[in-house]
Design a protein around this motif. Structure first.
Motif, PDB file in Angstrom:
ATOM      1  N   THR A 139      49.305  45.398  42.264  1.00  0.00           N
ATOM      2  CA  THR A 139      48.414  46.511  42.587  1.00  0.00           C
ATOM      3  C   THR A 139      49.022  47.807  42.079  1.00  0.00           C
ATOM      4  O   THR A 139      50.207  48.054  42.251  1.00  0.00           O
ATOM      5  N   PRO A 178      41.957  40.560  41.887  1.00  0.00           N
ATOM      6  CA  PRO A 178      41.244  39.597  42.726  1.00  0.00           C
ATOM      7  C   PRO A 178      42.208  38.787  43.600  1.00  0.00           C
ATOM      8  O   PRO A 178      43.329  38.479  43.187  1.00  0.00           O
ATOM      9  N   MET A 185      35.338  52.547  48.342  1.00  0.00           N
ATOM     10  CA  MET A 185      35.271  51.568  47.259  1.00  0.00           C
ATOM     11  C   MET A 185      34.650  52.213  46.022  1.00  0.00           C
ATOM     12  O   MET A 185      33.527  52.722  46.076  1.00  0.00           O
ATOM     13  N   GLY A 237      34.239  46.997  42.310  1.00  0.00           N
ATOM     14  CA  GLY A 237      34.653  45.715  42.839  1.00  0.00           C
ATOM     15  C   GLY A 237      34.114  45.487  44.238  1.00  0.00           C
ATOM     16  O   GLY A 237      33.257  46.222  44.734  1.00  0.00           O
ATOM     17  N   ALA A 261      35.434  43.964  48.285  1.00  0.00           N
ATOM     18  CA  ALA A 261      36.536  43.554  49.157  1.00  0.00           C
ATOM     19  C   ALA A 261      35.977  43.159  50.514  1.00  0.00           C
ATOM     20  O   ALA A 261      34.978  43.704  50.978  1.00  0.00           O
ATOM     21  N   VAL A 265      40.557  41.437  48.095  1.00  0.00           N
ATOM     22  CA  VAL A 265      39.649  41.651  46.978  1.00  0.00           C
ATOM     23  C   VAL A 265      38.971  40.314  46.682  1.00  0.00           C
ATOM     24  O   VAL A 265      39.650  39.297  46.529  1.00  0.00           O
ATOM     25  N   SER A 312      39.485  45.488  42.382  1.00  0.00           N
ATOM     26  CA  SER A 312      38.893  46.526  43.230  1.00  0.00           C
ATOM     27  C   SER A 312      39.596  47.835  42.922  1.00  0.00           C
ATOM     28  O   SER A 312      40.821  47.911  42.943  1.00  0.00           O
TER      29      SER A 312
END
Length: 149
Positions: A16, A40, A58, A61, A63, A92, A98
């Motif tokens: 991330t 993901p 957000m 993507g 989540a 995610v 995301s």
């Protein structure tokens, strides 16, 4: 007051990417904003922030969130507010990463992302050290990641 530019450089931890776009120092302690891009199936273990409210916005993507035992799916353009003291996590879902904003009030927790990215601690191998450092940011882990729930 602003942070040194080097401290604002994006960091990556466990796949991330975290980019501090407003630091605690720049807001006089009132808040911090972190832009995050998570791959993901990623997401943190269940946890609680003892001293900060957290808002997720957000950007792209999808989540799945768990907030005090309730599951909710969030799409791009949606927001979820996590009051301090509430157990929560997310994962995610789908094939796309995301992208989201994490807004913390008051600010300060963004330093945890900087430390983790700098030191590249791994879950579960380094969980004892991660837990110790998380406590310095008023965070407690209270369960597994959503993928394991």
């Amino acid at each position: 007051m602003t942070r040194d530019a080097k401290e604002l450089e994006p960091v990556e931890w466990l796949g991330t990417r975290y980019e501090i776009i407003l630091s605690k120092e720049a807001s006089g302690g009132a808040m911090s904003i972190v832009r995050s891009e998570a791959p993901p199936d990623s997401g943190p273990p269940l946890h609680v922030h003892h001293d900060a409210d957290e808002t997720f916005v957000m950007l792209s993507g999808e989540a799945e969130f768990v907030l005090d035992g309730q599951r909710k799916s969030l799409q791009a353009g949606e927001t979820i507010f996590v009051p301090r003291g509430q157990h929560h996590t997310f994962r995610v879902v789908g094939d796309a990463p995301s992208r989201h904003l994490v807004i913390l009030t008051p600010g300060g927790f963004e330093g945890f992302f900087v430390e983790m990215g700098r030191d590249q601690l791994a879950i579960p191998e380094d969980m004892e050290e991660i837990t110790k450092r998380a406590a310095q940011y008023h965070l407690s882990f209270t369960g597994p990641p959503l993928a394991a729930m």
